[in-house]
Design a protein around this motif. Structure first.
Motif, PDB file in Angstrom:
ATOM      1  N   PHE A 288      66.548  41.563  63.846  1.00  0.00           N
ATOM      2  CA  PHE A 288      66.142  42.858  63.287  1.00  0.00           C
ATOM      3  C   PHE A 288      64.627  43.029  63.295  1.00  0.00           C
ATOM      4  O   PHE A 288      64.127  44.127  63.084  1.00  0.00           O
ATOM      5  CB  PHE A 288      66.673  42.974  61.849  1.00  0.00           C
ATOM      6  CG  PHE A 288      66.622  44.368  61.284  1.00  0.00           C
ATOM      7  CD1 PHE A 288      67.669  45.251  61.493  1.00  0.00           C
ATOM      8  CD2 PHE A 288      65.532  44.797  60.528  1.00  0.00           C
ATOM      9  CE1 PHE A 288      67.630  46.535  60.966  1.00  0.00           C
ATOM     10  CE2 PHE A 288      65.485  46.074  59.993  1.00  0.00           C
ATOM     11  CZ  PHE A 288      66.543  46.944  60.220  1.00  0.00           C
ATOM     12  N   THR A 289      63.895  41.956  63.545  1.00  0.00           N
ATOM     13  CA  THR A 289      62.427  42.011  63.466  1.00  0.00           C
ATOM     14  C   THR A 289      61.855  43.176  64.270  1.00  0.00           C
ATOM     15  O   THR A 289      60.940  43.881  63.810  1.00  0.00           O
ATOM     16  CB  THR A 289      61.809  40.683  63.961  1.00  0.00           C
ATOM     17  OG1 THR A 289      62.314  39.610  63.160  1.00  0.00           O
ATOM     18  CG2 THR A 289      60.295  40.717  63.868  1.00  0.00           C
ATOM     19  N   ALA A 290      62.403  43.411  65.445  1.00  0.00           N
ATOM     20  CA  ALA A 290      61.902  44.496  66.302  1.00  0.00           C
ATOM     21  C   ALA A 290      62.157  45.871  65.694  1.00  0.00           C
ATOM     22  O   ALA A 290      61.584  46.874  66.151  1.00  0.00           O
ATOM     23  CB  ALA A 290      62.562  44.406  67.678  1.00  0.00           C
ATOM     24  N   LEU A 291      63.022  45.929  64.661  1.00  0.00           N
ATOM     25  CA  LEU A 291      63.371  47.211  64.044  1.00  0.00           C
ATOM     26  C   LEU A 291      62.701  47.405  62.678  1.00  0.00           C
ATOM     27  O   LEU A 291      62.866  48.458  62.057  1.00  0.00           O
ATOM     28  CB  LEU A 291      64.889  47.296  63.866  1.00  0.00           C
ATOM     29  CG  LEU A 291      65.739  47.155  65.137  1.00  0.00           C
ATOM     30  CD1 LEU A 291      67.192  46.931  64.767  1.00  0.00           C
ATOM     31  CD2 LEU A 291      65.596  48.376  66.016  1.00  0.00           C
ATOM     32  N   LEU A 347      56.764  34.492  60.738  1.00  0.00           N
ATOM     33  CA  LEU A 347      55.375  34.955  60.714  1.00  0.00           C
ATOM     34  C   LEU A 347      55.240  36.328  61.355  1.00  0.00           C
ATOM     35  O   LEU A 347      54.475  37.179  60.867  1.00  0.00           O
ATOM     36  CB  LEU A 347      54.475  33.941  61.419  1.00  0.00           C
ATOM     37  CG  LEU A 347      54.367  32.565  60.736  1.00  0.00           C
ATOM     38  CD1 LEU A 347      53.547  31.609  61.593  1.00  0.00           C
ATOM     39  CD2 LEU A 347      53.747  32.699  59.359  1.00  0.00           C
ATOM     40  N   GLU A 348      55.976  36.578  62.416  1.00  0.00           N
ATOM     41  CA  GLU A 348      55.934  37.873  63.083  1.00  0.00           C
ATOM     42  C   GLU A 348      56.462  38.977  62.157  1.00  0.00           C
ATOM     43  O   GLU A 348      55.855  40.044  62.025  1.00  0.00           O
ATOM     44  CB  GLU A 348      56.769  37.828  64.377  1.00  0.00           C
ATOM     45  CG  GLU A 348      56.905  39.150  65.115  1.00  0.00           C
ATOM     46  CD  GLU A 348      55.570  39.672  65.643  1.00  0.00           C
ATOM     47  OE1 GLU A 348      55.484  40.887  65.902  1.00  0.00           O
ATOM     48  OE2 GLU A 348      54.618  38.869  65.774  1.00  0.00           O
ATOM     49  N   ALA A 349      57.593  38.704  61.513  1.00  0.00           N
ATOM     50  CA  ALA A 349      58.176  39.685  60.594  1.00  0.00           C
ATOM     51  C   ALA A 349      57.235  39.952  59.419  1.00  0.00           C
ATOM     52  O   ALA A 349      57.038  41.104  59.000  1.00  0.00           O
ATOM     53  CB  ALA A 349      59.525  39.186  60.090  1.00  0.00           C
ATOM     54  N   HIS A 350      56.645  38.875  58.875  1.00  0.00           N
ATOM     55  CA  HIS A 350      55.716  39.025  57.753  1.00  0.00           C
ATOM     56  C   HIS A 350      54.491  39.847  58.159  1.00  0.00           C
ATOM     57  O   HIS A 350      54.000  40.676  57.386  1.00  0.00           O
ATOM     58  CB  HIS A 350      55.291  37.643  57.260  1.00  0.00           C
ATOM     59  CG  HIS A 350      54.360  37.688  56.085  1.00  0.00           C
ATOM     60  ND1 HIS A 350      54.762  38.110  54.844  1.00  0.00           N
ATOM     61  CD2 HIS A 350      53.041  37.380  55.987  1.00  0.00           C
ATOM     62  CE1 HIS A 350      53.727  38.056  54.023  1.00  0.00           C
ATOM     63  NE2 HIS A 350      52.680  37.616  54.681  1.00  0.00           N
ATOM     64  N   LYS A 351      54.027  39.629  59.364  1.00  0.00           N
ATOM     65  CA  LYS A 351      52.870  40.369  59.883  1.00  0.00           C
ATOM     66  C   LYS A 351      53.182  41.869  59.946  1.00  0.00           C
ATOM     67  O   LYS A 351      52.339  42.705  59.553  1.00  0.00           O
ATOM     68  CB  LYS A 351      52.515  39.834  61.267  1.00  0.00           C
ATOM     69  CG  LYS A 351      51.333  40.522  61.926  1.00  0.00           C
ATOM     70  CD  LYS A 351      51.087  39.926  63.316  1.00  0.00           C
ATOM     71  CE  LYS A 351      49.975  40.684  64.049  1.00  0.00           C
ATOM     72  NZ  LYS A 351      49.794  40.150  65.428  1.00  0.00           N
ATOM     73  N   ILE A 352      54.387  42.201  60.425  1.00  0.00           N
ATOM     74  CA  ILE A 352      54.776  43.622  60.520  1.00  0.00           C
ATOM     75  C   ILE A 352      54.868  44.232  59.122  1.00  0.00           C
ATOM     76  O   ILE A 352      54.388  45.356  58.889  1.00  0.00           O
ATOM     77  CB  ILE A 352      56.138  43.740  61.246  1.00  0.00           C
ATOM     78  CG1 ILE A 352      56.007  43.253  62.688  1.00  0.00           C
ATOM     79  CG2 ILE A 352      56.646  45.178  61.223  1.00  0.00           C
ATOM     80  CD1 ILE A 352      57.352  43.086  63.402  1.00  0.00           C
ATOM     81  N   PHE A 357      52.844  47.844  54.731  1.00  0.00           N
ATOM     82  CA  PHE A 357      52.644  48.097  53.304  1.00  0.00           C
ATOM     83  C   PHE A 357      51.155  48.025  52.942  1.00  0.00           C
ATOM     84  O   PHE A 357      50.687  47.112  52.261  1.00  0.00           O
ATOM     85  CB  PHE A 357      53.462  47.106  52.466  1.00  0.00           C
ATOM     86  CG  PHE A 357      54.929  47.399  52.457  1.00  0.00           C
ATOM     87  CD1 PHE A 357      55.423  48.540  51.850  1.00  0.00           C
ATOM     88  CD2 PHE A 357      55.832  46.542  53.081  1.00  0.00           C
ATOM     89  CE1 PHE A 357      56.784  48.820  51.844  1.00  0.00           C
ATOM     90  CE2 PHE A 357      57.194  46.816  53.087  1.00  0.00           C
ATOM     91  CZ  PHE A 357      57.673  47.960  52.467  1.00  0.00           C
ATOM     92  N   THR A 358      50.427  49.022  53.382  1.00  0.00           N
ATOM     93  CA  THR A 358      49.003  49.134  53.049  1.00  0.00           C
ATOM     94  C   THR A 358      48.857  49.669  51.631  1.00  0.00           C
ATOM     95  O   THR A 358      49.836  50.130  51.019  1.00  0.00           O
ATOM     96  CB  THR A 358      48.315  50.087  54.029  1.00  0.00           C
ATOM     97  OG1 THR A 358      48.952  51.370  53.932  1.00  0.00           O
ATOM     98  CG2 THR A 358      48.412  49.574  55.458  1.00  0.00           C
TER      99      THR A 358
END
Length: 976
Positions: A288-291, A347-352, A357-358
């Motif tokens: 789901f990371t890509a979504l 790490l990739e998912a956390h980065k997204i 969430f700014t």
């Protein structure tokens, strides 16, 4: 069963089975049951329900019998299984055509085809899926729909199989039909959108139904049909297309009238789109990371910006919030504290997530949640005014957070605030500061905003621990707000008392509680039931065991609080509310214990009426039982005055022949126990209730432990009357129980016997004589469970010490049963007793063992003299256990000795002694363990043995004892 001749007969019986006349119906059902195992019966049923000219009710019944037969007789290993020949014929008949005109029957046929597929597809039924695929392509609307309906049920059933081999088959199936299913879904979706644009409402309704079914198939294939779906371009293409289709369908909803036949199906389809995403995220978080980015953008846009205005509906908002929540909380997306331990996918998912969430996004989400979604709606305010009691039930109960908007928004707020508390704390505190001071009573919106912000502060209490000085806020602002009596301010009064309840367990000084009690007392008098119930609720928090409660702080308010709570209990009408108020009353009674006595008269008079009124409401009766438990504990011996009401309640609650026992038994047993523990004497009515016990022991349920406590309580209350009436029944029940019971249960049974012997050492062994041989056998066989062995030795110690005559009879009986010499059995018992002394951990039982074995002295018996060393060893061990040295005189004394009865004095933190505690104390004054000095007893027994053997013989006997043990013994016996 011959098809031609049987069809008419079966049809006739099925017709009779649809009759409303039981005289016709029952024989028909019996006949159908007999035919269930007849060869050919299901072929006849197939012919009947596929014959569209027959009565619908008859066909419906034929389908149900067929479906039930699949469950029972389709598998090869089932008793009376269908033959392979008949199954082959039935499979072919089921998919010959898909033209069932009746929707309900069509659904049942689809379900039964899926049941067959679960067992036979694809190995025994390879043609099923190809046939369905071809059938959904036909132009005929009815056939296409029925085939698609069956396609969905088959896919759903096969997707639910979990064995590895079945999963592999489903993966293979998915790879072969996924492209086709995507094309089918796109085709029906495009057709629907075109028909909506051209205003073809009837055509759009048909196409939407097919869109929904094909999407349901795709959901199962996408979520369960791939091991690593992110490597499949078609799967990811479909999931990305879901967002576009969602936008199109949401825009469609603007033009579809609320009363249109399409509206309900359209909303169901929109929700199904979100379920595809939620299920995929749940099953394949890394895929789901890509979504993630697109899901967050889509959900936040429609739920927290103007983009959703006019198109979103409640259930869609709930689904979007659940999607955000699942992404925020997903453990797969949270890096380890040591970043190096985290996977690249995490790490990739956390980065997204972090990039999305700014501060502005989080601030907007927080503000919109609080100032828009937290606001009480017009419908809620109307309900508050018109039916306040239902409003409180709806508010505290409601649906699960997954499906209802208000709980869902609150859970999302909690999760986001927890995840990003450093960013959001200043935002929330700024909202709080902007609302301090008085509020214009004419400005309803301002009042509702304050209510919402206070709600947020309560939900985030744990996160705000270091940022809010709640004690100061309470004194300077909140307390004053509780005192504002204006009717329009009641949402704030209600919210503030709830807010305090949230913070009590987080940060609230004990010294402030009297001030809070004063405020609660005032609120319990509030004309508004919702506010009064909130005050009632916080009182439950304050009296809960989890928090610091000081009785001295509460006592000045006890009378008024109890009176107001009782008035509230009378005023409310709904079961849930009465249960809640009873719970608080129980908490108060439990906390102040005996000090409640002057104030319970009104409640005692009201409870019988409430019990009678709640005959159909077992959960309310459970609450009454709990209240009675605490009342009896508070009243102590005075609870005897409640017996005319109390004992029939216990009788009903613990009678397993009465249906309510399913709900009432656990609390009823607890009430029975505390009633006995606090009873000053045994009444005939209390004795009669024990008739319920035999059936309870047969249940062997988790309540068995309380049953044994109740039996022990009767023994301590009045052993002679009780045992005279019930000993024989109890002994029979125990003999049955011991055949099949856990070790813990075995110990509980044996403890009852031990207590009987303790209370009645003369008649007790005779009453429970059938149990004692197994105890004796257990000792000489060396019972392997220490706790059981310890109890065995406790029982035998009582018999040997306090009823030597019966012990001799038992010894003779065992010698006869085992075919051994009496002395040999006695020697084996003593040897095992000495060997397993370490199994006994209780000091009382250890001293009892020493007294019991010493009671065999003085003796000329060669076996006893042979075991003399072991007896002395146990005696010295016992002395070490019970003797304490007087520091002033340097002499030893037995710390277990009791000379007179002293009423135990309970401290404020301790519960006062019950009547049973007093009875146990009086019993101890007659118990050799507490009345006989072990030091004195050893001295007298050794002296008697010395006189019996003479100086030389006794000296020879003592030489068999280890010199170190002798030295310790001499030290303990100094002064004798």
């Amino acid at each position: 069963m011959d098809l031609n001749s049987a069809s008419t007969v079966v049809l006739q019986v099925l017709t009779q089975a649809t009759s409303q006349d039981t005289a016709v119906l029952k024989p028909a059902e019996e006949q159908l049951k007999q035919w269930e195992t007849q060869p050919g019966f299901y072929s006849v049923l197939l012919n009947i329900f596929t014959n569209h000219s027959l009565d619908v009710n008859v066909r419906w019944l034929a389908v149900l019998y067929f479906k039930n037969g699949i469950d029972r007789y389709w598998r090869r290993v089932a008793p009376h299984a269908l033959s392979e020949e008949e199954k082959t014929s039935l499979r072919a008949g089921l998919i010959t055509n898909f033209n069932e005109p009746v929707n309900q029957i069509a659904t049942q046929i689809s379900v039964l085809i899926a049941k067959v597929a679960r067992v036979d597809c694809p190995r025994q039924w390879p043609e099923l899926i190809p046939t369905l695929v071809e059938s959904v392509k036909v132009q005929d609307d009815l056939q296409q729909h029925r085939a698609l309906l069956t396609f969905y049920h088959v896919t759903k059933t096969l997707a639910s199989k979990r064995l590895a081999a079945d999963r592999k088959l489903f993966y293979d199936l998915t790879s072969s039909i996924y492209s086709f299913t995507c094309s089918l879904w796109n085709h029906h979706t495009d057709t629907f959108l075109q028909q909506i644009c051209t205003g073809d409402e009837a055509g759009a309704a048909n196409s939407l139904e097919r869109t929904l079914l094909s999407l349901k198939v795709l959901r199962k294939l996408t979520v369960h049909g791939f091991v690593e779906p992110h490597w499949n371009a078609e799967v990811m293409g479909f999931l990305h297309a879901v967002f576009e289709r969602l936008k199109q369908f949401l825009e469609c909803s603007r033009s579809v009238r609320a009363e249109s036949i399409c509206r309900d199906r359209l909303e169901k389809t929109i929700i199904l789109f979100t379920k595809v995403l939620l299920d995929f995220l749940d099953q394949h978080p890394f895929s789901f990371t890509a979504l993630i980015q697109r899901s967050l953008e889509f959900s936040v846009s429609y739920v927290f910006t103007e983009a959703g205005e006019g198109v979103v509906f409640e259930q869609f908002i709930v689904q979007c919030m659940n999607l955000i929540k699942m992404i925020v909380k997903n453990y797969a997306y949270k890096p380890s504290k040591n970043i190096e331990d985290s996977s690249p996918e995490t790490l990739e998912a956390h980065k997204i997530k972090t990039a999305f969430f700014t501060y502005p996004t989080l601030m907007e989400i927080c503000r919109r949640l609080v100032t828009h979604y937290f606001l009480l709606t017009k419908e809620e305010l109307t309900m508050w005014e018109e039916d306040p009691e239902s409003f409180t039930v709806e508010e505290t109960g409601g649906d699960s957070w997954k499906y209802s908007l208000r709980p869902c928004t609150e859970v999302l707020f909690i999760d986001i605030f927890h995840e990003y508390n450093q960013t959001l704390t200043p935002v929330l505190l700024e909202m709080v500061h902007s609302l301090q001071g008085s509020t214009n009573m004419e400005n309803t919106n301002a009042i509702l905003i304050k209510d919402a912000v206070y709600n947020a502060v309560g939900l985030a209490a744990y996160e705000l621990f270091d940022s809010v000085d709640f004690d100061q806020w309470f004194k300077n602002q909140l307390l004053a707000e509780l005192q504002v009596s204006h009717d329009r301010y009641k949402p704030i009064r209600r919210r503030v008392i709830w807010l305090i309840g949230q913070w009590i367990s987080v940060k609230f000084k004990s010294d402030l509680r009297p001030v809070l009690y004063e405020a609660i007392r005032n609120l319990l008098q509030d004309r508004d039931l919702v506010v009064a119930k909130k005050a009632n609720g916080i009182l439950a928090w304050l009296s809960n065991d989890d928090f610091e409660f000081r009785t001295d702080q509460f006592l000045p308010y006890l009378e008024s609080m109890f009176t107001l709570l009782f008035q509230l209990l009378q005023e409310v009408t709904q079961c849930d509310t009465k249960m809640h108020v009873l719970h608080v009353l129980s908490c108060v009674i439990e906390r102040v214990n005996m000090q409640i006595r002057p104030y319970v008269g009104c409640l005692v008079q009201y409870l019988p009426l409430l019990w009678k009124q709640s005959e159909e409401h077992n959960m309310l009766r459970c609450a009454i039982l709990t209240t009675l438990i605490h009342l009896v504990q508070g009243l102590g011996a005075d609870s005897k005055n409640l017996y005319p009401f109390l004992l029939p309640v216990i009788q009903l609650s613990t009678d397993v022949s009465q249906p309510p026992h399913v709900y009432l038994l656990e609390d009823g047993l607890e009430l029975w126990l505390v009633t006995l523990e606090n009873s000053p004497c045994l009444t005939p009515e209390l004795l009669r209730i024990f008739q319920n016990m035999s059936a309870l022991l047969e249940l062997s349920s988790e309540n068995l432990k309380n049953c044994f406590k109740i039996i022990n309580a009767y023994i301590f209350l009045s052993s002679s009357e009780f045992l005279q009436m019930y000993a024989a029944d109890l002994c029979r029940s125990f003999c049955e129980l011991l055949k099949d019971i856990t070790t813990e249960g075995q110990v509980q049974v044996l403890k009852v016997v031990e207590n009987v012997l303790k209370v009645n050492p003369v008649l007790g062994p005779q009453m429970f004589q059938p149990l004692l041989p197994s105890v004796f056998r257990g000792i000489i066989d060396g019972e392997r469970y220490p706790v059981v062995m310890s109890t065995y030795l406790g029982i035998m110690g009582r018999v040997l010490l306090q009823n030597a005559r019966f012990f001799s009879l038992l010894l003779s009986q065992m010698a006869c049963e085992l075919g051994q010499e009496l002395d040999q059995i006695l020697g084996n018992m003593i040897e095992m007793w000495v060997d397993r002394m370490d199994n006994i951990t209780q000091p009382e039982r250890r001293k009892l063992s020493a007294l019991a074995l010493l009671s065999l002295l003085p003796s000329l018996n060669s076996v006893i003299q042979d075991k003399f060393c072991g007896i002395i060893n146990i005696s010295v061990e016992g002395l070490h256990d019970v003797m304490t040295e007087d520091s002033e005189t340097g002499t030893y004394k037995d710390c277990m000795l009791m000379s007179h009865f002293e009423e135990p004095k309970a401290t404020e933190d301790e519960e006062p002694p019950t009547e049973q505690d007093k009875r146990k104390k009086m019993l101890a004054l007659k118990d050799p363990v507490h009345t006989v000095s072990l030091q004195q007893f050893i001295y007298e027994k050794l002296k008697a043995q010395q006189e019996l053997l003479g100086e030389q013989g006794f000296h020879a006997l003592m030489e068999t004892v280890d010199t170190e043990i002798v030295a310790q013994l001499q030290e303990f016996l100094q002064g004798f």
